[in-house]
Write a protein that holds these residues in place. Structure first.
Motif, PDB file in Angstrom:
ATOM      1  N   MET A 183       0.827  -1.209   0.000  1.00 39.84           N
ATOM      2  CA  MET A 183       0.000   0.000   0.000  1.00 39.84           C
ATOM      3  C   MET A 183       0.859   1.256   0.000  1.00 39.84           C
ATOM      4  SD  MET A 183      -3.219  -0.905   2.489  1.00 39.84           S
ATOM      5  CE  MET A 183      -4.049   0.650   2.121  1.00 39.84           C
ATOM      6  N   MET A 184       2.018   1.185   0.642  1.00 42.59           N
ATOM      7  CA  MET A 184       2.932   2.333   0.625  1.00 42.59           C
ATOM      8  C   MET A 184       3.469   2.577  -0.787  1.00 42.59           C
ATOM      9  SD  MET A 184       5.086   2.023   4.170  1.00 42.59           S
ATOM     10  CE  MET A 184       4.321   2.473   5.732  1.00 42.59           C
ATOM     11  N   LYS A 185       3.812   1.487  -1.472  1.00 41.68           N
ATOM     12  CA  LYS A 185       4.350   1.601  -2.832  1.00 41.68           C
ATOM     13  C   LYS A 185       3.320   2.199  -3.796  1.00 41.68           C
ATOM     14  CE  LYS A 185       7.950  -1.923  -3.023  1.00 41.68           C
ATOM     15  NZ  LYS A 185       8.374  -3.204  -3.626  1.00 41.68           N
ATOM     16  N   SER A 186       2.049   1.864  -3.564  1.00 43.18           N
ATOM     17  CA  SER A 186       0.988   2.380  -4.449  1.00 43.18           C
ATOM     18  C   SER A 186       0.432   3.721  -3.966  1.00 43.18           C
ATOM     19  CB  SER A 186      -0.142   1.348  -4.552  1.00 43.18           C
ATOM     20  OG  SER A 186      -0.713   1.105  -3.277  1.00 43.18           O
ATOM     21  N   ASN A 187       1.102   4.301  -2.948  1.00 42.72           N
ATOM     22  CA  ASN A 187       0.699   5.598  -2.384  1.00 42.72           C
ATOM     23  C   ASN A 187      -0.696   5.581  -1.763  1.00 42.72           C
ATOM     24  OD1 ASN A 187       3.107   6.991  -3.085  1.00 42.72           O
ATOM     25  ND2 ASN A 187       2.377   7.167  -5.200  1.00 42.72           N
ATOM     26  N   ASP A 188      -1.132   4.403  -1.343  1.00 47.61           N
ATOM     27  CA  ASP A 188      -2.411   4.293  -0.645  1.00 47.61           C
ATOM     28  C   ASP A 188      -2.246   4.364   0.871  1.00 47.61           C
ATOM     29  OD1 ASP A 188      -4.002   4.015  -2.948  1.00 47.61           O
ATOM     30  OD2 ASP A 188      -3.421   1.907  -3.129  1.00 47.61           O
ATOM     31  N   MET A 189      -1.001   4.467   1.316  1.00 43.25           N
ATOM     32  CA  MET A 189      -0.705   4.565   2.739  1.00 43.25           C
ATOM     33  C   MET A 189       0.522   5.457   2.900  1.00 43.25           C
ATOM     34  SD  MET A 189       0.233   1.438   5.412  1.00 43.25           S
ATOM     35  CE  MET A 189      -1.469   1.031   5.869  1.00 43.25           C
ATOM     36  N   MET A 190       0.552   6.245   3.945  1.00 44.15           N
ATOM     37  CA  MET A 190       1.734   7.070   4.214  1.00 44.15           C
ATOM     38  C   MET A 190       2.961   6.178   4.333  1.00 44.15           C
ATOM     39  SD  MET A 190       0.215   9.593   7.177  1.00 44.15           S
ATOM     40  CE  MET A 190       1.703  10.588   7.285  1.00 44.15           C
ATOM     41  N   ASP A 191       4.108   6.623   3.774  1.00 45.48           N
ATOM     42  CA  ASP A 191       5.296   5.790   3.918  1.00 45.48           C
ATOM     43  C   ASP A 191       6.074   6.187   5.167  1.00 45.48           C
ATOM     44  OD1 ASP A 191       6.990   7.948   3.300  1.00 45.48           O
ATOM     45  OD2 ASP A 191       7.105   7.409   1.172  1.00 45.48           O
ATOM     46  N   ILE A 192       7.083   5.390   5.487  1.00 43.11           N
ATOM     47  CA  ILE A 192       7.832   5.570   6.732  1.00 43.11           C
ATOM     48  C   ILE A 192       8.452   6.968   6.800  1.00 43.11           C
ATOM     49  CG2 ILE A 192       9.719   4.682   8.149  1.00 43.11           C
ATOM     50  CD1 ILE A 192       7.325   2.758   7.826  1.00 43.11           C
ATOM     51  N   ASP A 193       9.066   7.411   5.699  1.00 44.54           N
ATOM     52  CA  ASP A 193       9.725   8.720   5.690  1.00 44.54           C
ATOM     53  C   ASP A 193       8.742   9.848   5.940  1.00 44.54           C
ATOM     54  OD1 ASP A 193      12.189   7.590   5.261  1.00 44.54           O
ATOM     55  OD2 ASP A 193      12.116   7.805   3.076  1.00 44.54           O
ATOM     56  N   ASP A 194       7.526   9.731   5.381  1.00 45.34           N
ATOM     57  CA  ASP A 194       6.498  10.760   5.603  1.00 45.34           C
ATOM     58  C   ASP A 194       6.174  10.882   7.091  1.00 45.34           C
ATOM     59  OD1 ASP A 194       6.281  11.336   2.923  1.00 45.34           O
ATOM     60  OD2 ASP A 194       4.581   9.998   2.581  1.00 45.34           O
ATOM     61  N   VAL A 195       5.984   9.741   7.737  1.00 48.00           N
ATOM     62  CA  VAL A 195       5.639   9.729   9.162  1.00 48.00           C
ATOM     63  C   VAL A 195       6.767  10.357   9.985  1.00 48.00           C
ATOM     64  CG1 VAL A 195       5.100   8.271  11.160  1.00 48.00           C
ATOM     65  CG2 VAL A 195       4.141   7.708   8.912  1.00 48.00           C
ATOM     66  N   LEU A 196       8.006   9.959   9.683  1.00 48.72           N
ATOM     67  CA  LEU A 196       9.152  10.468  10.434  1.00 48.72           C
ATOM     68  C   LEU A 196       9.362  11.962  10.195  1.00 48.72           C
ATOM     69  CD1 LEU A 196      11.669   7.505   9.977  1.00 48.72           C
ATOM     70  CD2 LEU A 196      10.305   8.059  12.001  1.00 48.72           C
ATOM     71  N   ASP A 197       9.120  12.417   8.966  1.00 50.39           N
ATOM     72  CA  ASP A 197       9.264  13.844   8.659  1.00 50.39           C
ATOM     73  C   ASP A 197       8.269  14.681   9.450  1.00 50.39           C
ATOM     74  OD1 ASP A 197      11.331  13.434   6.926  1.00 50.39           O
ATOM     75  OD2 ASP A 197      10.109  13.550   5.098  1.00 50.39           O
ATOM     76  N   ILE A 198       7.039  14.195   9.548  1.00 53.58           N
ATOM     77  CA  ILE A 198       6.001  14.944  10.266  1.00 53.58           C
ATOM     78  C   ILE A 198       6.282  14.981  11.763  1.00 53.58           C
ATOM     79  CG2 ILE A 198       3.557  14.946  10.926  1.00 53.58           C
ATOM     80  CD1 ILE A 198       2.983  13.750   8.119  1.00 53.58           C
ATOM     81  N   LEU A 199       6.704  13.845  12.320  1.00 55.93           N
ATOM     82  CA  LEU A 199       6.829  13.732  13.772  1.00 55.93           C
ATOM     83  C   LEU A 199       8.200  14.132  14.310  1.00 55.93           C
ATOM     84  CD1 LEU A 199       4.828  10.433  14.382  1.00 55.93           C
ATOM     85  CD2 LEU A 199       4.050  12.792  14.630  1.00 55.93           C
ATOM     86  N   SER A 200       9.223  14.099  13.463  1.00 54.82           N
ATOM     87  CA  SER A 200      10.587  14.478  13.881  1.00 54.82           C
ATOM     88  C   SER A 200      10.996  13.757  15.168  1.00 54.82           C
ATOM     89  CB  SER A 200      10.699  15.992  14.073  1.00 54.82           C
ATOM     90  OG  SER A 200      10.427  16.675  12.879  1.00 54.82           O
ATOM     91  N   ILE A 201      10.936  12.449  15.131  1.00 60.84           N
ATOM     92  CA  ILE A 201      11.238  11.611  16.286  1.00 60.84           C
ATOM     93  C   ILE A 201      12.032  10.403  15.805  1.00 60.84           C
ATOM     94  CG2 ILE A 201       8.998  10.473  16.036  1.00 60.84           C
ATOM     95  CD1 ILE A 201       8.911   9.988  19.013  1.00 60.84           C
ATOM     96  N   LYS A 202      12.910   9.909  16.652  1.00 58.97           N
ATOM     97  CA  LYS A 202      13.736   8.764  16.273  1.00 58.97           C
ATOM     98  C   LYS A 202      12.881   7.506  16.158  1.00 58.97           C
ATOM     99  CE  LYS A 202      18.169  10.317  18.136  1.00 58.97           C
ATOM    100  NZ  LYS A 202      19.248  10.044  19.115  1.00 58.97           N
ATOM    101  N   LEU A 203      13.216   6.680  15.179  1.00 56.16           N
ATOM    102  CA  LEU A 203      12.475   5.441  14.937  1.00 56.16           C
ATOM    103  C   LEU A 203      13.038   4.310  15.795  1.00 56.16           C
ATOM    104  CD1 LEU A 203      10.322   4.014  13.166  1.00 56.16           C
ATOM    105  CD2 LEU A 203      12.165   3.507  11.533  1.00 56.16           C
ATOM    106  N   LEU A 204      12.154   3.632  16.508  1.00 58.05           N
ATOM    107  CA  LEU A 204      12.556   2.464  17.294  1.00 58.05           C
ATOM    108  C   LEU A 204      12.286   1.171  16.538  1.00 58.05           C
ATOM    109  CD1 LEU A 204      13.578   1.323  20.022  1.00 58.05           C
ATOM    110  CD2 LEU A 204      11.206   1.324  20.802  1.00 58.05           C
ATOM    111  N   GLY A 205      11.221   1.129  15.738  1.00 59.99           N
ATOM    112  CA  GLY A 205      10.924  -0.089  15.007  1.00 59.99           C
ATOM    113  C   GLY A 205       9.722   0.032  14.100  1.00 59.99           C
TER     114      GLY A 205
END
Length: 273
Positions: A183-205
């Motif tokens: 779903m991320m590849k087809s742009n039907d779901m936010m991708d990981i980078d989008d989420v991290l860009d919005i939240l500006s927080i370190k990724l744990l998993g």
């Protein structure tokens, strides 16, 4: 850990239904599987679900409010896990409301637990009201659980703002749950980078969507203990990172090996990180 106080980590989300309690159960179980002494606290007063995910609902005699109101000692209310003797649960009360839990008493309970535990995992109720404040009061670390949906990310952003404003909070990181690479590849779901860009927080998993989580939840057996589950592997990796290990993230786009395909053909799921 020896001669050192345990770490108190709150697991929170803002929005309900993103898998926060599942994350609490699996991260706590993952740490206990590594040999750490772990206590879980369910602070969702009036509801209580962590005991069901752990398969411990029939073993509860006392709860967190019983401890606070002096009807039992803390050690009497702790419910030992069926599989891991170094893992225990302090359940929430179902017949009371959130006003029964006060921040000073939560601090006292956590202070007592961290004298004997390596980790105290606090499962926070959804939202930003009193339940959240009670859950976070004793924690110096937080794990924010989010799904790749705008409503979940927006609520997580609000939670992160509250965590940043808490002086005692030294570390907070993100778990992105129910990830669907297709779903991320087809742009039907936010991708990981989008989420991290919005939240500006370190990724744990990153935890992939996995129907086996529903099965494990119904069985009262956390998916982290299922060796051939991709979500289980994700939670094992998260637990290792919480403990301080440097573990690479799962490659959710990796193609299945020839042997994996053969096993799948014969109905035997084989999922490897």
């Amino acid at each position: 850990m020896t001669n050192k106080e345990g770490r108190v980590i709150v697991i929170t989300s803002g929005k309900g239904g993103v898998g926060k309690t599942t994350a609490s159960a699996n991260i706590a179980t993952g740490l206990a599987r590594m040999g750490y002494k772990v206590a879980m606290i369910d602070t969702d007063i009036g509801l209580r679900n962590l005991d069901i995910l752990m398969g411990l609902e029939n073993r509860i005699v006392y709860n967190l409010i019983d401890v606070i109101e002096g009807r039992c000692k803390l050690h009497q209310a702790l419910v030992k896990d069926k599989r891991l003797p170094n893992l225990s649960l302090l359940p929430a009360a179902q017949t009371r409301d959130k006003s029964a839990l006060q921040q000073d008493m939560m601090l006292k309970v956590c202070d007592e637990l961290k004298q004997d535990m390596d980790f105290v995992i606090v499962d926070s109720p959804a939202g930003i009201e009193q339940g959240f404040q009670n859950a976070v009061v004793a924690a110096s670390e937080a794990i924010v659980v989010v799904t790749p949906e705008m409503s979940s990310v927006r609520d997580a952003d609000r939670i992160i703002g509250l965590l940043e404003a808490k002086e005692e909070m030294i570390n907070y990181k993100l778990v992105i749950n129910r990830v669907r690479p297709g779903m991320m590849k087809s742009n039907d779901m936010m991708d990981i980078d989008d989420v991290l860009d919005i939240l500006s927080i370190k990724l744990l998993g990153i935890v992939p969507e996995d129907q086996d989580i529903i099965i494990s939840t119904n069985k009262g057996e956390p998916i982290v203990s299922v060796d051939d589950s991709l979500a289980g592997q994700a939670y094992r990796n998260i637990a290792r990172r919480v403990a301080g290990e440097d573990v690479p993230y799962l490659d959710l786009d990796a193609p299945a090996s020839w042997m994996d395909k053969v096993k799948d053909f014969f109905g035997k799921k084989s999922r490897t990180a």
